[in-house]
Design a protein around this motif. Structure first.
Motif, PDB file in Angstrom:
ATOM      1  N   LEU A  23      46.662  28.279  50.506  1.00 45.76           N
ATOM      2  CA  LEU A  23      45.841  28.535  49.322  1.00 45.76           C
ATOM      3  C   LEU A  23      45.807  27.317  48.401  1.00 45.76           C
ATOM      4  O   LEU A  23      44.762  26.971  47.848  1.00 45.76           O
ATOM      5  CB  LEU A  23      46.351  29.765  48.569  1.00 45.76           C
ATOM      6  CG  LEU A  23      46.130  31.108  49.270  1.00 45.76           C
ATOM      7  CD1 LEU A  23      46.823  32.227  48.510  1.00 45.76           C
ATOM      8  CD2 LEU A  23      44.655  31.395  49.427  1.00 45.76           C
ATOM      9  N   ARG A  24      46.934  26.666  48.240  1.00 43.75           N
ATOM     10  CA  ARG A  24      46.991  25.464  47.399  1.00 43.75           C
ATOM     11  C   ARG A  24      46.118  24.365  47.983  1.00 43.75           C
ATOM     12  O   ARG A  24      45.330  23.724  47.278  1.00 43.75           O
ATOM     13  CB  ARG A  24      48.428  24.965  47.259  1.00 43.75           C
ATOM     14  CG  ARG A  24      48.591  23.827  46.270  1.00 43.75           C
ATOM     15  CD  ARG A  24      50.036  23.401  46.123  1.00 43.75           C
ATOM     16  NE  ARG A  24      50.486  22.577  47.230  1.00 43.75           N
ATOM     17  CZ  ARG A  24      50.134  21.295  47.407  1.00 43.75           C
ATOM     18  NH1 ARG A  24      49.327  20.706  46.556  1.00 43.75           N
ATOM     19  NH2 ARG A  24      50.585  20.604  48.435  1.00 43.75           N
ATOM     20  N   LEU A  25      46.207  24.169  49.306  1.00 44.43           N
ATOM     21  CA  LEU A  25      45.385  23.143  49.948  1.00 44.43           C
ATOM     22  C   LEU A  25      43.894  23.475  49.852  1.00 44.43           C
ATOM     23  O   LEU A  25      43.065  22.585  49.646  1.00 44.43           O
ATOM     24  CB  LEU A  25      45.804  22.972  51.413  1.00 44.43           C
ATOM     25  CG  LEU A  25      47.180  22.346  51.633  1.00 44.43           C
ATOM     26  CD1 LEU A  25      47.555  22.393  53.106  1.00 44.43           C
ATOM     27  CD2 LEU A  25      47.217  20.925  51.103  1.00 44.43           C
ATOM     28  N   ALA A  26      43.546  24.755  49.984  1.00 48.46           N
ATOM     29  CA  ALA A  26      42.144  25.169  49.852  1.00 48.46           C
ATOM     30  C   ALA A  26      41.637  24.890  48.435  1.00 48.46           C
ATOM     31  O   ALA A  26      40.501  24.448  48.245  1.00 48.46           O
ATOM     32  CB  ALA A  26      42.004  26.647  50.193  1.00 48.46           C
ATOM     33  N   ARG A  27      42.489  25.130  47.452  1.00 47.88           N
ATOM     34  CA  ARG A  27      42.112  24.863  46.063  1.00 47.88           C
ATOM     35  C   ARG A  27      41.891  23.371  45.849  1.00 47.88           C
ATOM     36  O   ARG A  27      40.902  22.946  45.241  1.00 47.88           O
ATOM     37  CB  ARG A  27      43.205  25.371  45.112  1.00 47.88           C
ATOM     38  CG  ARG A  27      42.950  25.038  43.651  1.00 47.88           C
ATOM     39  CD  ARG A  27      44.028  25.583  42.744  1.00 47.88           C
ATOM     40  NE  ARG A  27      45.357  25.064  42.985  1.00 47.88           N
ATOM     41  CZ  ARG A  27      45.807  23.878  42.540  1.00 47.88           C
ATOM     42  NH1 ARG A  27      45.023  23.082  41.840  1.00 47.88           N
ATOM     43  NH2 ARG A  27      47.043  23.508  42.780  1.00 47.88           N
ATOM     44  N   LEU A  28      42.790  22.562  46.392  1.00 50.75           N
ATOM     45  CA  LEU A  28      42.676  21.121  46.216  1.00 50.75           C
ATOM     46  C   LEU A  28      41.472  20.553  46.965  1.00 50.75           C
ATOM     47  O   LEU A  28      40.811  19.633  46.473  1.00 50.75           O
ATOM     48  CB  LEU A  28      43.969  20.434  46.680  1.00 50.75           C
ATOM     49  CG  LEU A  28      45.202  20.742  45.829  1.00 50.75           C
ATOM     50  CD1 LEU A  28      46.444  20.140  46.451  1.00 50.75           C
ATOM     51  CD2 LEU A  28      45.007  20.276  44.400  1.00 50.75           C
ATOM     52  N   ARG A  29      41.161  21.079  48.142  1.00 46.10           N
ATOM     53  CA  ARG A  29      39.982  20.631  48.887  1.00 46.10           C
ATOM     54  C   ARG A  29      38.700  20.883  48.099  1.00 46.10           C
ATOM     55  O   ARG A  29      37.730  20.135  48.208  1.00 46.10           O
ATOM     56  CB  ARG A  29      39.892  21.357  50.223  1.00 46.10           C
ATOM     57  CG  ARG A  29      40.768  20.770  51.287  1.00 46.10           C
ATOM     58  CD  ARG A  29      40.468  21.438  52.633  1.00 46.10           C
ATOM     59  NE  ARG A  29      41.732  21.574  53.346  1.00 46.10           N
ATOM     60  CZ  ARG A  29      42.404  22.702  53.534  1.00 46.10           C
ATOM     61  NH1 ARG A  29      41.916  23.835  53.102  1.00 46.10           N
ATOM     62  NH2 ARG A  29      43.531  22.704  54.170  1.00 46.10           N
ATOM     63  N   ALA A  34      44.300  24.245  38.796  1.00 41.84           N
ATOM     64  CA  ALA A  34      45.025  25.516  38.770  1.00 41.84           C
ATOM     65  C   ALA A  34      44.509  26.386  37.618  1.00 41.84           C
ATOM     66  O   ALA A  34      44.387  27.609  37.767  1.00 41.84           O
ATOM     67  CB  ALA A  34      46.523  25.267  38.629  1.00 41.84           C
ATOM     68  N   ALA A  35      44.180  25.762  36.503  1.00 42.69           N
ATOM     69  CA  ALA A  35      43.672  26.518  35.358  1.00 42.69           C
ATOM     70  C   ALA A  35      42.331  27.173  35.687  1.00 42.69           C
ATOM     71  O   ALA A  35      42.086  28.327  35.306  1.00 42.69           O
ATOM     72  CB  ALA A  35      43.527  25.601  34.148  1.00 42.69           C
ATOM     73  N   GLN A  36      41.453  26.455  36.402  1.00 44.53           N
ATOM     74  CA  GLN A  36      40.153  27.012  36.763  1.00 44.53           C
ATOM     75  C   GLN A  36      40.297  28.229  37.689  1.00 44.53           C
ATOM     76  O   GLN A  36      39.674  29.266  37.475  1.00 44.53           O
ATOM     77  CB  GLN A  36      39.288  25.955  37.452  1.00 44.53           C
ATOM     78  CG  GLN A  36      38.785  24.873  36.539  1.00 44.53           C
ATOM     79  CD  GLN A  36      38.104  23.757  37.315  1.00 44.53           C
ATOM     80  OE1 GLN A  36      38.518  23.411  38.426  1.00 44.53           O
ATOM     81  NE2 GLN A  36      37.057  23.190  36.722  1.00 44.53           N
ATOM     82  N   VAL A  37      41.122  28.091  38.722  1.00 42.45           N
ATOM     83  CA  VAL A  37      41.299  29.190  39.680  1.00 42.45           C
ATOM     84  C   VAL A  37      41.975  30.373  39.001  1.00 42.45           C
ATOM     85  O   VAL A  37      41.571  31.516  39.198  1.00 42.45           O
ATOM     86  CB  VAL A  37      42.105  28.727  40.915  1.00 42.45           C
ATOM     87  CG1 VAL A  37      42.434  29.894  41.820  1.00 42.45           C
ATOM     88  CG2 VAL A  37      41.314  27.678  41.686  1.00 42.45           C
ATOM     89  N   ALA A  38      42.971  30.106  38.178  1.00 42.06           N
ATOM     90  CA  ALA A  38      43.660  31.192  37.482  1.00 42.06           C
ATOM     91  C   ALA A  38      42.699  31.945  36.570  1.00 42.06           C
ATOM     92  O   ALA A  38      42.698  33.185  36.535  1.00 42.06           O
ATOM     93  CB  ALA A  38      44.836  30.633  36.677  1.00 42.06           C
TER      94      ALA A  38
END
Length: 120
Positions: A23-29, A34-38
């Protein structure tokens, strides 16, 4: 009242760690912070951080919200899709009838006409 701790098996912990890392790698790709996804998932940044660390105390709904925000919600359909063990257990408990069921005969008035010629 304090929080209760969750004790899980090491194999499950490894899978949660792997999920969090994915999930972290998908977010970074996607170049999302982190603030946007949260914010989009309706969770706090510490909760997202806990998800990305694979902590078992986070609710499944929070994991699902993050998957949705990353466009990966269709991956949830694969969870428990092919339950091989459950099917084997179900098949083991099926009873086998000793006889085949009787054929139900229709009254002569409802029977279709016999197309073959009778044998002499």
């Amino acid at each position: 009242m304090g929080r209760s701790t969750v004790t899980i098996l090491p194999s499950l912990q490894r899978r949660l760690l792997c999920l969090g890392e994915n999930l972290r790698l998908a977010r970074l790709r996607r170049r999302l912070t982190a603030a946007q996804v949260a914010e989009r998932a309706g969770i706090t940044r510490p909760t997202l951080r806990a998800i990305e660390r694979g902590e078992p105390s986070v609710s499944f709904g929070a994991y699902a919200s993050v998957l949705f925000c990353l466009g990966l919600e269709s991956d949830l359909e694969g969870v428990a899709k092919d339950d091989e063990l459950g099917r084997k257990l179900q098949d083991a408990q099926l009873t086998v009838k000793k006889r085949a069921p009787r054929k139900k005969t229709m009254p002569k008035a409802q029977q279709p006409p016999n197309e073959e010629a009778p044998l002499p």
